[in-house]
Design a protein around this motif. Structure first.
Motif, mmCIF file in Angstrom:
data_model
loop_
_atom_site.group_PDB
_atom_site.id
_atom_site.type_symbol
_atom_site.label_atom_id
_atom_site.label_comp_id
_atom_site.label_asym_id
_atom_site.label_seq_id
_atom_site.Cartn_x
_atom_site.Cartn_y
_atom_site.Cartn_z
ATOM 1 N N LYS B 219 -94.066 -14.211 12.165
ATOM 2 C CA LYS B 219 -94.878 -15.308 11.348
ATOM 3 C C LYS B 219 -95.845 -14.581 9.864
ATOM 4 O O LYS B 219 -96.421 -14.497 9.018
ATOM 5 C CB LYS B 219 -95.791 -15.955 11.928
ATOM 6 N N MET B 228 -94.122 -18.346 2.355
ATOM 7 C CA MET B 228 -94.328 -18.856 4.392
ATOM 8 C C MET B 228 -93.505 -20.010 4.248
ATOM 9 O O MET B 228 -93.304 -21.194 3.740
ATOM 10 C CB MET B 228 -95.569 -19.097 4.843
ATOM 11 N N GLY B 233 -90.789 -16.782 11.848
ATOM 12 C CA GLY B 233 -91.568 -17.038 12.691
ATOM 13 C C GLY B 233 -91.203 -17.756 14.188
ATOM 14 O O GLY B 233 -91.721 -17.137 15.432
#
Lengths: 295, 295
Positions: B219, B228, B233
């Motif tokens: 992440k 993102m 992650g």
């Protein structure tokens, strides 16, 4: 060849280094390292002034004199100015700094024209599990190389290996199988490339494939599987089928294998240090030293 | 879910295990392990008689009674006999033993017909660098899956996760970029798959992509790159674009990352343990235990 030999620092190096965009801590740290470990002059092409970042290092005035700012307030003028300098003034190496891959590619087309189509990226890995450097092409620049591009990449690799004074250079053409299968195009290309270079009677390089990653770096596995390639367990460079494969291997090696890596672009008249903005500082430093070794 | 939970031994397991070809030390060792750790009955379909290999283990007669040989002197009759048994007699799991991928695929077509086209292989990795199991599909069975096949694989993965009692299952669609680019078809498929499953309002699974390997399992990297993803992650399973990518990751994880791995085939009425002949003994054992958990 061992990784340490590839990135060996040339402390007497006095050439000119041109870097596109350095306005970030990591790139400044790399520049400071270069000033301290060589006699190079460094030209920074940027839109933002990084001199304050540099001042925070409290450098000796002698070192500071070897940093030269080439500021411009727009990208077009910046690219033009750097292209002109590459043509006119002596340049040892070019460095991709804090700039996106897409933008840097545009710059290369402007500065090198059509020739930039035959460039290829190599990532040189120091893997704790392999006894020598593993060179991988292409993890970023040639995305879906055609057969002709692969031939060209092999010649770029040959010139690279000659410059680095390898005794011999083994190139494996990566696939998911070790024999050509019609349905797996990477394996067909590999078999064709093998045949092509076998006919040329190349002595300095051996080109063999298709070969899987395990066979390429582990001769025992190749023997067990009864898929013994001439280069099994002895590969110096691997040509990957496309960027999806290259990118996945790059990330596996660095994240899962904690490999050290140095990345440059081959094919131009000057070596080009070519790292990703997410790369570690050490990768940036190693890549620049590798480029210097080739200059 | 942690790898240990996935391959947890069911010591009270009393079902029938059918294995195609076991005439090799590694597979016999796996069978002995199963006899000792479960109450399973094991049916060995083979051309060669492996009873001498088994006798060398000096097993208790109680254990030996749970091994049953189904010998045939040709492959066609052997395949037919196993297919018939799968149809008629109760079977908990099927195991790919010492047989090539190509031959085993032929057997599956014979035994399961067209349904075998919607099977997919998963490799479940225990990576020291990742906090939970990373499932990878497909490293061997679906070589160049079309869009429809990818949809089907996602539903197979969903059923797998439900059977294994995951609370929620994050599926990342792997590419070499984190945004859709027209020239990179894996990224376009990924964006389409994401949209498809977003429209379905699936609660148990989250499908997101395109995502690169580093963003999928780290992440911090995703945050640094400002890319993102909802699953960054936190990925439980990664769908790879094709077998060249899957194979390279599989080899990187096991060879460079020293990952433990268990492999099975999803989509059939029964779980199928599906390992490569070059896999380690532990992988064969883990894969069979994973299949048992799903049965």
């Amino acid at each position: 060849m061992h990784y340490k030999q590839l990135i060996q620092k040339k402390e007497n190096f006095t050439g000119n280094i041109r870097i596109l965009f350095a306005n970030e801590e990591k790139y400044i740290a790399a520049i400071i390292n270069l000033l301290k470990t060589t006699h190079a002059h460094i030209y920074i092409y940027d839109i933002e002034d990084a001199s304050e970042l540099i001042r925070s290092y409290d450098l000796d005035i002698q070192l500071l004199r070897r940093i030269h700012f080439k500021l411009n307030d727009n990208l077009r003028d910046l690219f033009y100015s750097c292209s002109q300098d590459l043509e006119k003034d002596s340049t040892s190496i070019l460095v991709k700094g804090n700039i996106s891959t897409t933008r840097f590619k545009k710059f290369l087309t402007q500065a090198f024209g059509n020739a930039s189509q035959s460039f290829n990226h190599i990532a040189c890995f120091d893997l704790p599990q392999y006894y020598k450097t593993l060179v991988l092409s292409d993890v970023v620049y040639q995305r879906f190389p055609e057969y002709k591009t692969k031939i060209n990449t092999i010649f770029n690799l040959k010139r690279f290996a000659q410059s680095m004074e390898y005794d011999h250079f083994n190139i494996g053409i990566l696939s998911s199988v070790n024999q050509p299968f019609v349905k797996i195009s990477s394996s067909i290309d590999a078999a064709k490339l093998k045949e092509h270079f076998a006919k040329m009677n190349e002595r300095f390089i051996t080109v063999d494939g298709p070969i899987t990653l395990d066979n390429a770096i582990d001769k025992n596995i190749a023997i067990q599987k009864n898929e013994m390639s001439e280069v099994a367990g002895e590969v110096d460079a691997l040509l990957v089928p496309d960027i999806d494969v290259g990118n996945a291997i790059y990330k596996s090696f660095t994240l899962i294998g904690h490999a050290q890596v140095a990345s440059i672009l081959l094919g131009a008249a000057i070596p080009i240090s070519y790292t990703s903005r997410s790369d570690q500082l050490q990768t940036i430093i190693d890549s620049i030293h590798l480029a210097i070794s080739l200059s």
